[in-house]
Write a protein that holds these residues in place. Structure first.
Motif, PDB file in Angstrom:
ATOM      1  N   ARG A  85       0.799  -1.224   0.000  1.00  0.00           N
ATOM      2  CA  ARG A  85       0.000   0.000   0.000  1.00  0.00           C
ATOM      3  C   ARG A  85       0.839   1.286   0.000  1.00  0.00           C
ATOM      4  O   ARG A  85       0.280   2.381  -0.036  1.00  0.00           O
ATOM      5  CB  ARG A  85      -0.949   0.020   1.202  1.00  0.00           C
ATOM      6  N   GLN A  88       0.171   2.250  -3.495  1.00  0.00           N
ATOM      7  CA  GLN A  88      -1.244   2.131  -3.831  1.00  0.00           C
ATOM      8  C   GLN A  88      -2.090   3.183  -3.134  1.00  0.00           C
ATOM      9  O   GLN A  88      -3.057   3.688  -3.715  1.00  0.00           O
ATOM     10  CB  GLN A  88      -1.746   0.733  -3.462  1.00  0.00           C
ATOM     11  N   GLN A 298      -9.119  -1.866  -9.884  1.00  0.00           N
ATOM     12  CA  GLN A 298      -8.993  -1.035  -8.693  1.00  0.00           C
ATOM     13  C   GLN A 298      -9.438   0.400  -8.959  1.00  0.00           C
ATOM     14  O   GLN A 298      -9.964   1.072  -8.080  1.00  0.00           O
ATOM     15  CB  GLN A 298      -7.524  -1.035  -8.214  1.00  0.00           C
TER      16      GLN A 298
END
Length: 554
Positions: A85, A88, A298
């Motif tokens: 992450r 991300q 996503q």
């Protein structure tokens, strides 16, 4: 507490930057003060409200068997890189470096930290299940902080994380936390609704949001008037109905106008960098969250005009499902499957097809639920109710994370057979500081804040009229203050050298549930003047009558 000794910096004018009612009233009432964009100092009055919310949350968390911890706000980058992450999460993650040039971030959430703690400390299945929670400061570098506490960069949150050997155990804890959240918001006196929700950036398979109903809410909440169905509009399912009445097929023709038949719009989106066409009936709103689930993407966003031109060589108005450019994935909303003699863009500037029919003129692409539901749609659960839509302020969210983090971060234990097993996780968040703003949004009126009794900074206020000039009024007000304090009430005594109108306006603004006025006129009659915050009439009552009224609540 005497107001003359209490730090209560109220404002007569509304600060220019305050848009929402909660932002305006919390500033004017002396509950918070802005330090910088999205950063607020909690003043004594506001902190009393915040602590009452925290106390309710703690009591209900402890009741479930969850145990309180406190994790650092500053988190090492390695944990976020390990979970995937670090990149991300995007620019909302505030990245910093220490003097040794090591990367850290200010935690917007704590899945990585708690996973690291679990893999270090949980060694055996005998330690499971376990549920750990904290009430901690979070930081998210919002691109546009606004609405005061509603979308601040720094905020107070309760987050809990549970670890389990199997899904059945997670389901039990998830249900217990769902029920605990219901008790919390009920005790806080909020009108709320729990809804099915998208898991978003946190991840996982199942989640529910808890929304305080308010017209100023950023989220649209869909619910049925006949059954228990409720969902965030991002996730609410659309009934698989649509189409047009049976009719004789018309010839397909090119025309310069769309025609009078049903129309299909072709909407280009970019899903994880890849162009996709979505087909929807004209008038239906595309739901990019649901499209993302179908596409397993996503990030799904509308294509820009430049991207559309590069894909098709025509403006979006003239895009259509017949003779589309090859190699581009196309999905159809299930409501277009039954359309007959429909019209659509012809992929040529200034031209449309009319009289189109599936299978004869073009193939029907794979179909899915791609539209946002509308008020008046049929309920997908009971099939007899009609869906309604209200605005909501999200104040809580529970997730079943599964093994998303435990797999990536190697959170395992030995089961009873000695085999290494990856733990399944749950995650449960409450926006503690946001609850304060949501309560104001739900219950404010033209005079100021109306706190629910469970959140009010003081249980009641006493207004001493001309206390600086009348020793009898001051003595009676102080005696009443002390008696009420001894009876277990928290009391704010306004003994300031202010005009009665200013004192009354202050009490209305800060929203205490009860107001008692001590004046020379009332004292000569052996009475006190009482009014509830939501009331409109003053009552002259004896002290014993007021005590009975207070004991009866709002």
């Amino acid at each position: 507490m005497r107001a003359s000794q209490f730090f209560l910096p109220t404002l007569k004018e509304t600060p220019a930057e305050a848009e929402l009612v909660s932002h305006q009233l919390l500033l004017r009432g002396g509950f918070i003060r802005r330090l910088s964009s999205g950063l607020y100092t909690w003043l004594p009055l506001g902190l009393r409200v915040l602590r009452r919310v925290e106390a309710t949350v703690r009591e209900e968390m402890d009741r479930t068997g969850a145990q309180e911890v406190l994790m650092p706000v500053v988190q090492p980058a390695e944990l976020w890189q390990e979970s995937g992450r670090w990149e991300q999460y995007g620019p909302e993650l505030l990245r910093i470096r220490d003097r040794h040039q090591r990367d850290f971030c200010l935690g917007p959430t704590h899945e990585e930290v708690i996973s690291d703690l679990a893999r270090r400390e949980i060694r055996s299945y005998r330690q499971l299940p376990i549920n750990l929670y904290q009430i901690q400061t979070k930081f998210r570098d919002e691109i546009r902080p606004r609405f005061g506490l509603m979308r601040a960069r720094e905020f107070i949150m309760k987050d809990a994380y549970s670890f389990h050997l199997e899904m059945d155990s997670l389901n039990q804890t998830y249900t217990a936390m769902y029920d605990a959240y219901g008790r919390i918001f009920t005790r806080l006196g909020l009108d709320f609704r729990a809804v099915e929700a998208d898991t978003g950036a946190i991840g996982g398979k199942k989640s529910h949001e808890f929304h305080v109903l308010a017209d100023s809410g950023e989220d649209a909440i869909v619910f049925c008037g006949e059954c228990s169905y409720a969902a965030n509009r991002e996730l609410a399912t659309s009934p698989d109905r649509g189409g047009s009445p049976a009719a004789m097929p018309e010839p397909a023709q090119l025309a310069e106008t769309p025609g009078s038949g049903p129309r299909i719009r072709q909407i280009p989106v970019i899903a994880d960098g890849v162009p996709v066409f979505l087909l929807l009936q004209d008038g239906d709103e595309p739901n990019l969250v649901k499209a993302g689930h179908v596409l397993e993407a996503q990030d799904v966003r509308p294509a820009s005009p430049e991207e559309i031109w590069n894909l098709a060589g025509v403006p979006a108005e003239f895009l259509g499902p017949k003779d589309i450019p090859s190699g581009i994935r196309t999905l159809a909303d299930h409501r277009v499957q039954g359309l007959q003699n429909f019209c659509a863009g012809a992929n040529q500037k200034g031209l449309y097809w009319t009289g189109l029919n599936w299978h004869r003129d073009l193939d029907l692409p794979p179909a899915a639920d791609l539209r946002s539901v509308e008020a008046g749609d049929s309920c997908p659960q009971c099939d007899t109710g009609i869906l309604r839509i209200r605005r909501g302020i999200e104040v809580g969210h529970v997730f079943q994370l599964g093994t998303r983090y435990s797999t990536r971060m190697n959170v395992t234990v030995q089961d009873e057979k000695g085999h290494e097993q990856t733990l399944v996780m749950g995650c449960y968040g409450i926006g503690v500081s946001r609850i304060v703003a949501a309560a104001v949004e739900q219950y404010a009126d033209e005079r100021g804040i109306c706190w629910p009794a469970s959140m009010t900074p003081f249980d009641l206020g006493i207004v001493a009229i001309n206390a600086r000039k009348s020793a009898d009024v001051l003595a009676a007000a102080l005696q009443l203050h002390d008696e009420l304090q001894a009876a277990g009430y928290s009391v704010l005594l306004d003994d300031r050298d202010e005009r009665p109108g200013v004192q009354f306006a202050t009490m209305d603004l800060i929203g205490l549930p009860h107001r008692i006025v001590v004046s020379e006129k009332a004292l000569t009659q052996g009475m006190l003047e009482y009014r509830s915050r939501r009331g409109t009439e003053n009552e002259f009552l004896q002290k014993e009558e007021i005590l009975m009224r207070l004991h009866g609540g709002n």
